[in-house]
Write a protein that holds these residues in place. Structure first.
Motif, PDB file in Angstrom:
ATOM      1  N   VAL A  18       8.957  24.294  -0.715  1.00 50.29           N
ATOM      2  CA  VAL A  18       7.682  23.842  -1.255  1.00 50.29           C
ATOM      3  C   VAL A  18       6.929  23.056  -0.189  1.00 50.29           C
ATOM      4  CG1 VAL A  18       8.542  23.710  -3.628  1.00 50.29           C
ATOM      5  CG2 VAL A  18       8.662  21.693  -2.162  1.00 50.29           C
ATOM      6  N   TYR A  19       5.711  22.686  -0.516  1.00 51.91           N
ATOM      7  CA  TYR A  19       4.925  21.785   0.315  1.00 51.91           C
ATOM      8  C   TYR A  19       4.627  20.528  -0.489  1.00 51.91           C
ATOM      9  CZ  TYR A  19       4.027  25.613   3.541  1.00 51.91           C
ATOM     10  OH  TYR A  19       4.176  26.635   4.441  1.00 51.91           O
ATOM     11  N   ALA A  20       4.836  19.365   0.107  1.00 46.70           N
ATOM     12  CA  ALA A  20       4.416  18.096  -0.478  1.00 46.70           C
ATOM     13  C   ALA A  20       3.054  17.795   0.138  1.00 46.70           C
ATOM     14  CB  ALA A  20       5.411  16.989  -0.159  1.00 46.70           C
ATOM     15  N   ILE A  21       2.023  17.775  -0.689  1.00 43.37           N
ATOM     16  CA  ILE A  21       0.669  17.539  -0.212  1.00 43.37           C
ATOM     17  C   ILE A  21       0.327  16.072  -0.468  1.00 43.37           C
ATOM     18  CG2 ILE A  21      -1.745  18.254  -0.370  1.00 43.37           C
ATOM     19  CD1 ILE A  21       0.166  20.539   0.434  1.00 43.37           C
ATOM     20  N   VAL A  22      -0.026  15.355   0.580  1.00 47.75           N
ATOM     21  CA  VAL A  22      -0.334  13.932   0.470  1.00 47.75           C
ATOM     22  C   VAL A  22      -1.821  13.739   0.718  1.00 47.75           C
ATOM     23  CG1 VAL A  22       0.115  11.630   1.393  1.00 47.75           C
ATOM     24  CG2 VAL A  22       1.956  13.333   1.324  1.00 47.75           C
ATOM     25  N   LYS A  23      -2.499  13.164  -0.249  1.00 45.16           N
ATOM     26  CA  LYS A  23      -3.909  12.842  -0.081  1.00 45.16           C
ATOM     27  C   LYS A  23      -3.989  11.541   0.705  1.00 45.16           C
ATOM     28  CE  LYS A  23      -8.198  12.224  -2.577  1.00 45.16           C
ATOM     29  NZ  LYS A  23      -8.833  12.204  -3.894  1.00 45.16           N
ATOM     30  N   SER A  24      -4.392  11.650   1.954  1.00 44.44           N
ATOM     31  CA  SER A  24      -4.301  10.517   2.875  1.00 44.44           C
ATOM     32  C   SER A  24      -5.084   9.295   2.434  1.00 44.44           C
ATOM     33  CB  SER A  24      -4.735  10.934   4.277  1.00 44.44           C
ATOM     34  OG  SER A  24      -6.071  11.381   4.259  1.00 44.44           O
ATOM     35  N   SER A  25      -6.133   9.459   1.667  1.00 41.41           N
ATOM     36  CA  SER A  25      -6.898   8.287   1.233  1.00 41.41           C
ATOM     37  C   SER A  25      -6.111   7.409   0.260  1.00 41.41           C
ATOM     38  CB  SER A  25      -8.214   8.731   0.586  1.00 41.41           C
ATOM     39  OG  SER A  25      -7.960   9.511  -0.557  1.00 41.41           O
ATOM     40  N   ASP A  26      -5.000   7.913  -0.267  1.00 40.10           N
ATOM     41  CA  ASP A  26      -4.181   7.152  -1.209  1.00 40.10           C
ATOM     42  C   ASP A  26      -2.904   6.601  -0.588  1.00 40.10           C
ATOM     43  OD1 ASP A  26      -4.983   9.400  -3.917  1.00 40.10           O
ATOM     44  OD2 ASP A  26      -6.026   7.647  -3.200  1.00 40.10           O
ATOM     45  N   VAL A  27      -2.738   6.725   0.701  1.00 40.34           N
ATOM     46  CA  VAL A  27      -1.534   6.228   1.372  1.00 40.34           C
ATOM     47  C   VAL A  27      -1.877   4.939   2.093  1.00 40.34           C
ATOM     48  CG1 VAL A  27       0.207   6.708   3.143  1.00 40.34           C
ATOM     49  CG2 VAL A  27      -0.623   8.547   1.662  1.00 40.34           C
ATOM     50  N   MET A  28      -1.063   3.894   1.866  1.00 46.24           N
ATOM     51  CA  MET A  28      -1.275   2.615   2.552  1.00 46.24           C
ATOM     52  C   MET A  28      -0.028   2.265   3.342  1.00 46.24           C
ATOM     53  SD  MET A  28      -3.191   0.263  -0.188  1.00 46.24           S
ATOM     54  CE  MET A  28      -3.141   1.019  -1.802  1.00 46.24           C
ATOM     55  N   ILE A  29      -0.207   1.535   4.408  1.00 46.42           N
ATOM     56  CA  ILE A  29       0.884   1.071   5.244  1.00 46.42           C
ATOM     57  C   ILE A  29       0.887  -0.458   5.216  1.00 46.42           C
ATOM     58  CG2 ILE A  29       1.855   1.058   7.586  1.00 46.42           C
ATOM     59  CD1 ILE A  29       1.759   3.839   6.274  1.00 46.42           C
ATOM     60  N   ALA A  30       2.077  -1.052   5.138  1.00 41.65           N
ATOM     61  CA  ALA A  30       2.185  -2.517   5.121  1.00 41.65           C
ATOM     62  C   ALA A  30       3.347  -2.956   5.998  1.00 41.65           C
ATOM     63  CB  ALA A  30       2.402  -3.010   3.692  1.00 41.65           C
ATOM     64  N   VAL A  31       3.249  -4.166   6.497  1.00 39.04           N
ATOM     65  CA  VAL A  31       4.333  -4.779   7.272  1.00 39.04           C
ATOM     66  C   VAL A  31       4.526  -6.210   6.782  1.00 39.04           C
ATOM     67  CG1 VAL A  31       3.940  -3.350   9.302  1.00 39.04           C
ATOM     68  CG2 VAL A  31       2.782  -5.547   9.119  1.00 39.04           C
ATOM     69  N   ASP A  32       5.703  -6.775   7.066  1.00 43.24           N
ATOM     70  CA  ASP A  32       5.953  -8.186   6.724  1.00 43.24           C
ATOM     71  C   ASP A  32       5.342  -9.094   7.756  1.00 43.24           C
ATOM     72  OD1 ASP A  32       7.379  -7.817   4.366  1.00 43.24           O
ATOM     73  OD2 ASP A  32       9.206  -7.376   5.486  1.00 43.24           O
TER      74      ASP A  32
END
Length: 69
Positions: free
Chosen positions: A55-69
């Motif tokens: 299958v393909y996992a399709i990620v809508k990039s506008s809904d992905v966030m990155i965080a760090v401590d």
């Protein structure tokens, strides 16, 4: 397959957990790297999702966030 999303990750269905309304699908992208999605039960049935299916996992990039401590 053509899709406008830029993040299409090809992988193998590792696990399918069917609920009363939704289905949890875990896709292994490469060994040790997994993506889990919650989709409707009817969508999972229409896609005939089973363990081992490609299958393909399709990620809508506008809904992905990155965080760090």
């Amino acid at each position: 397959m053509q899709v406008s999303a830029r993040n299409a990750l090809k992988g193998t269905v590792k696990n399918v957990v069917v609920g009363s309304v939704n289905t949890e699908v875990t896709v292994e992208i490469v060994p040790g790297v997994e993506v889990t999605a919650i989709i409707t039960k009817s969508s999972a049935e229409n896609l005939k999702l089973t363990e081992g299916k490609q299958v393909y996992a399709i990620v809508k990039s506008s809904d992905v966030m990155i965080a760090v401590d």
